[in-house]
Motif scaffolding. Structure first.
Motif, PDB file in Angstrom:
ATOM      1  N   ALA A  95       0.842  -1.191   0.000  1.00 37.65           N
ATOM      2  CA  ALA A  95       0.000   0.000   0.000  1.00 37.65           C
ATOM      3  C   ALA A  95       0.880   1.244   0.000  1.00 37.65           C
ATOM      4  O   ALA A  95       1.993   1.235   0.549  1.00 37.65           O
ATOM      5  CB  ALA A  95      -0.911  -0.001   1.223  1.00 37.65           C
ATOM      6  N   PRO A  96       0.436   2.331  -0.610  1.00 42.29           N
ATOM      7  CA  PRO A  96       1.225   3.573  -0.581  1.00 42.29           C
ATOM      8  C   PRO A  96       1.554   3.986   0.850  1.00 42.29           C
ATOM      9  O   PRO A  96       0.695   3.957   1.734  1.00 42.29           O
ATOM     10  CB  PRO A  96       0.288   4.586  -1.249  1.00 42.29           C
ATOM     11  CG  PRO A  96      -0.580   3.756  -2.149  1.00 42.29           C
ATOM     12  CD  PRO A  96      -0.801   2.469  -1.412  1.00 42.29           C
ATOM     13  N   ARG A 120      -5.783  -4.838   2.793  1.00 40.25           N
ATOM     14  CA  ARG A 120      -6.940  -4.389   2.003  1.00 40.25           C
ATOM     15  C   ARG A 120      -7.092  -5.321   0.804  1.00 40.25           C
ATOM     16  O   ARG A 120      -6.151  -5.551   0.052  1.00 40.25           O
ATOM     17  CB  ARG A 120      -6.746  -2.960   1.510  1.00 40.25           C
ATOM     18  CG  ARG A 120      -7.915  -2.453   0.637  1.00 40.25           C
ATOM     19  CD  ARG A 120      -7.603  -1.121  -0.026  1.00 40.25           C
ATOM     20  NE  ARG A 120      -7.433  -0.066   0.944  1.00 40.25           N
ATOM     21  CZ  ARG A 120      -6.356   0.724   1.020  1.00 40.25           C
ATOM     22  NH1 ARG A 120      -5.338   0.547   0.191  1.00 40.25           N
ATOM     23  NH2 ARG A 120      -6.283   1.670   1.921  1.00 40.25           N
ATOM     24  N   PHE A 121      -8.290  -5.876   0.648  1.00 43.96           N
ATOM     25  CA  PHE A 121      -8.553  -6.755  -0.489  1.00 43.96           C
ATOM     26  C   PHE A 121      -8.828  -5.925  -1.744  1.00 43.96           C
ATOM     27  O   PHE A 121      -9.417  -4.847  -1.685  1.00 43.96           O
ATOM     28  CB  PHE A 121      -9.771  -7.640  -0.219  1.00 43.96           C
ATOM     29  CG  PHE A 121      -9.578  -8.639   0.887  1.00 43.96           C
ATOM     30  CD1 PHE A 121      -8.567  -9.583   0.821  1.00 43.96           C
ATOM     31  CD2 PHE A 121     -10.426  -8.639   1.989  1.00 43.96           C
ATOM     32  CE1 PHE A 121      -8.397 -10.516   1.834  1.00 43.96           C
ATOM     33  CE2 PHE A 121     -10.267  -9.570   2.998  1.00 43.96           C
ATOM     34  CZ  PHE A 121      -9.241 -10.505   2.923  1.00 43.96           C
ATOM     35  N   PHE A 122      -8.440  -6.477  -2.882  1.00 48.76           N
ATOM     36  CA  PHE A 122      -8.880  -5.932  -4.168  1.00 48.76           C
ATOM     37  C   PHE A 122      -9.006  -7.101  -5.143  1.00 48.76           C
ATOM     38  O   PHE A 122      -8.608  -8.222  -4.845  1.00 48.76           O
ATOM     39  CB  PHE A 122      -7.933  -4.840  -4.681  1.00 48.76           C
ATOM     40  CG  PHE A 122      -6.594  -5.331  -5.180  1.00 48.76           C
ATOM     41  CD1 PHE A 122      -6.297  -5.335  -6.542  1.00 48.76           C
ATOM     42  CD2 PHE A 122      -5.605  -5.758  -4.292  1.00 48.76           C
ATOM     43  CE1 PHE A 122      -5.056  -5.770  -7.005  1.00 48.76           C
ATOM     44  CE2 PHE A 122      -4.364  -6.177  -4.744  1.00 48.76           C
ATOM     45  CZ  PHE A 122      -4.094  -6.189  -6.117  1.00 48.76           C
ATOM     46  N   ALA A 126     -13.356  -7.068  -1.744  1.00 48.13           N
ATOM     47  CA  ALA A 126     -13.096  -5.673  -1.410  1.00 48.13           C
ATOM     48  C   ALA A 126     -13.296  -5.477   0.089  1.00 48.13           C
ATOM     49  O   ALA A 126     -14.127  -6.149   0.706  1.00 48.13           O
ATOM     50  CB  ALA A 126     -14.022  -4.738  -2.191  1.00 48.13           C
ATOM     51  N   GLY A 127     -12.527  -4.562   0.671  1.00 50.74           N
ATOM     52  CA  GLY A 127     -12.652  -4.255   2.092  1.00 50.74           C
ATOM     53  C   GLY A 127     -11.336  -4.433   2.818  1.00 50.74           C
ATOM     54  O   GLY A 127     -10.330  -4.870   2.240  1.00 50.74           O
ATOM     55  N   GLU A 128     -11.326  -4.053   4.101  1.00 53.95           N
ATOM     56  CA  GLU A 128     -10.135  -4.160   4.929  1.00 53.95           C
ATOM     57  C   GLU A 128     -10.301  -5.273   5.951  1.00 53.95           C
ATOM     58  O   GLU A 128     -11.341  -5.392   6.590  1.00 53.95           O
ATOM     59  CB  GLU A 128      -9.869  -2.838   5.675  1.00 53.95           C
ATOM     60  CG  GLU A 128      -9.415  -1.715   4.781  1.00 53.95           C
ATOM     61  CD  GLU A 128      -9.077  -0.453   5.566  1.00 53.95           C
ATOM     62  OE1 GLU A 128      -8.949  -0.544   6.813  1.00 53.95           O
ATOM     63  OE2 GLU A 128      -8.968   0.611   4.945  1.00 53.95           O
ATOM     64  N   LEU A 129      -9.258  -6.073   6.078  1.00 56.83           N
ATOM     65  CA  LEU A 129      -9.252  -7.157   7.062  1.00 56.83           C
ATOM     66  C   LEU A 129      -8.539  -6.675   8.313  1.00 56.83           C
ATOM     67  O   LEU A 129      -7.376  -6.266   8.258  1.00 56.83           O
ATOM     68  CB  LEU A 129      -8.536  -8.383   6.485  1.00 56.83           C
ATOM     69  CG  LEU A 129      -8.459  -9.612   7.379  1.00 56.83           C
ATOM     70  CD1 LEU A 129      -9.865 -10.122   7.718  1.00 56.83           C
ATOM     71  CD2 LEU A 129      -7.642 -10.707   6.714  1.00 56.83           C
ATOM     72  N   THR A 192      -1.186  -1.717   5.035  1.00 58.60           N
ATOM     73  CA  THR A 192       0.188  -1.806   4.523  1.00 58.60           C
ATOM     74  C   THR A 192       0.331  -2.761   3.342  1.00 58.60           C
ATOM     75  O   THR A 192       1.349  -2.718   2.646  1.00 58.60           O
ATOM     76  CB  THR A 192       1.159  -2.247   5.638  1.00 58.60           C
ATOM     77  OG1 THR A 192       0.695  -3.472   6.212  1.00 58.60           O
ATOM     78  CG2 THR A 192       1.244  -1.164   6.716  1.00 58.60           C
ATOM     79  N   VAL A 193      -0.657  -3.602   3.110  1.00 64.16           N
ATOM     80  CA  VAL A 193      -0.569  -4.522   1.964  1.00 64.16           C
ATOM     81  C   VAL A 193      -1.928  -4.606   1.295  1.00 64.16           C
ATOM     82  O   VAL A 193      -2.972  -4.594   1.957  1.00 64.16           O
ATOM     83  CB  VAL A 193      -0.091  -5.923   2.396  1.00 64.16           C
ATOM     84  CG1 VAL A 193      -1.068  -6.584   3.360  1.00 64.16           C
ATOM     85  CG2 VAL A 193       0.145  -6.827   1.193  1.00 64.16           C
ATOM     86  N   GLU A 194      -1.896  -4.662  -0.025  1.00 64.43           N
ATOM     87  CA  GLU A 194      -3.102  -4.832  -0.821  1.00 64.43           C
ATOM     88  C   GLU A 194      -3.082  -6.252  -1.388  1.00 64.43           C
ATOM     89  O   GLU A 194      -2.196  -6.606  -2.175  1.00 64.43           O
ATOM     90  CB  GLU A 194      -3.162  -3.789  -1.931  1.00 64.43           C
ATOM     91  CG  GLU A 194      -3.255  -2.380  -1.368  1.00 64.43           C
ATOM     92  CD  GLU A 194      -3.190  -1.282  -2.406  1.00 64.43           C
ATOM     93  OE1 GLU A 194      -3.640  -0.155  -2.115  1.00 64.43           O
ATOM     94  OE2 GLU A 194      -2.665  -1.536  -3.514  1.00 64.43           O
TER      95      GLU A 194
END
Length: 267
Positions: A95-96, A120-122, A126-129, A192-194
């Motif tokens: 993640a940026p 964060r899922f993509f 979708a959504g944040e875990l 921090t990670v997608e």
């Protein structure tokens, strides 16, 4: 694609180890997510049968016969000379601002072995875990960290990296092994990670083998399970972790169906 740094400081003392097996279509996104934040990058191609795309000249590319993800990651770790390491799968992205946020935790506490954030899922999801904060006792029974944490190089050296005997949940074993060697971690309040969710995602393949992997984890680290660290969990929550997360009684197919229903990308 813009590859300029997205943070105020360079992170050349961080190396991103990125492993690839037939994810060439995703690999540039993973690589540039690290380069944009000023990190070095080492890519290990684990015997892909599909083409590997051209990468920037300053990215080290290691090609090897297919030996599995743990061995591939260890091949990358062996090339690292920087004090900080982060491991990333080729189908995911940092993640940026992730590296700047993660290193602040390590810079502030020299005794801390690694730091990680939220996922964060993509893609299909979708959504944040969100997981509870790091707890050494809880870690023994619940896989709450994932692969992509910023760690000191000493953690990789002390543990020997990823154990090739673990074909499933090898990242969980790494953090338990770090605990066995005296290293603990910290969760930071940031994405921090997608994590790209798609039909080939590793977690979807690993989940049906959870109980076997957990037995293997307990066998390898039997001493740690016999005399576990106390952590911050009270007696009731410790019991919950042992009984529910240790046994994980919900069938994998039902759990997967519920996750797909909850996390599916409705757009």
């Amino acid at each position: 694609m813009d590859t300029g740094p997205d943070s105020s400081r360079t992170n050349r003392d961080i190396t991103a180890v990125i492993t690839n097996y037939n994810y060439g279509r995703y690999l540039p996104e993973a690589v540039f997510s690290a380069l944009r934040q000023g990190a070095r990058a080492v890519v290990v191609d684990d015997g892909s049968t599909e083409p590997v795309p051209d990468l920037p000249a300053d990215v080290e590319l290691i090609r090897q016969a297919n030996q599995g993800v743990a061995t591939a990651r260890n091949a990358g770790l062996a090339r690292v000379q920087s004090p900080y390491i982060i491991v990333l799968d080729a189908d995911d992205r940092l993640a940026p601002g992730a590296l700047e946020a993660l290193r602040r935790a390590l810079d502030a506490d020299p005794q801390l072995g690694f730091a990680y954030g939220r996922m964060r899922f993509f893609g299909d999801w979708a959504g944040e875990l969100r997981f509870p904060p790091y707890d050494p006792y809880g870690l023994l029974y619940r896989h709450t960290i994932g692969l992509t944490a910023l760690m000191r190089r000493e953690v990789a050296e002390d543990t020997g990296g990823f154990d090739p005997a673990f074909e499933r949940f090898e990242d969980w074993e790494l953090w338990v092994n770090a605990l066995a060697h005296g290293w603990q971690g910290r969760q930071i309040d940031a994405v921090t990670v997608e994590y790209r969710r798609h039909p080939g995602s590793k977690h979807a393949r690993d989940r049906p083998e959870y109980r076997q992997a957990f037995r293997q984890l307990r066998e390898k680290h039997a001493e740690l399970y016999r005399d576990p660290p106390r952590g911050a969990l009270g007696p009731a929550r410790r019991l919950w972790y042992r009984v529910f997360w240790g046994l994980r009684p919900v069938p994998a197919r039902l759990e997967g169906a519920l996750h797909r229903l909850f996390w599916r990308n409705r757009s």
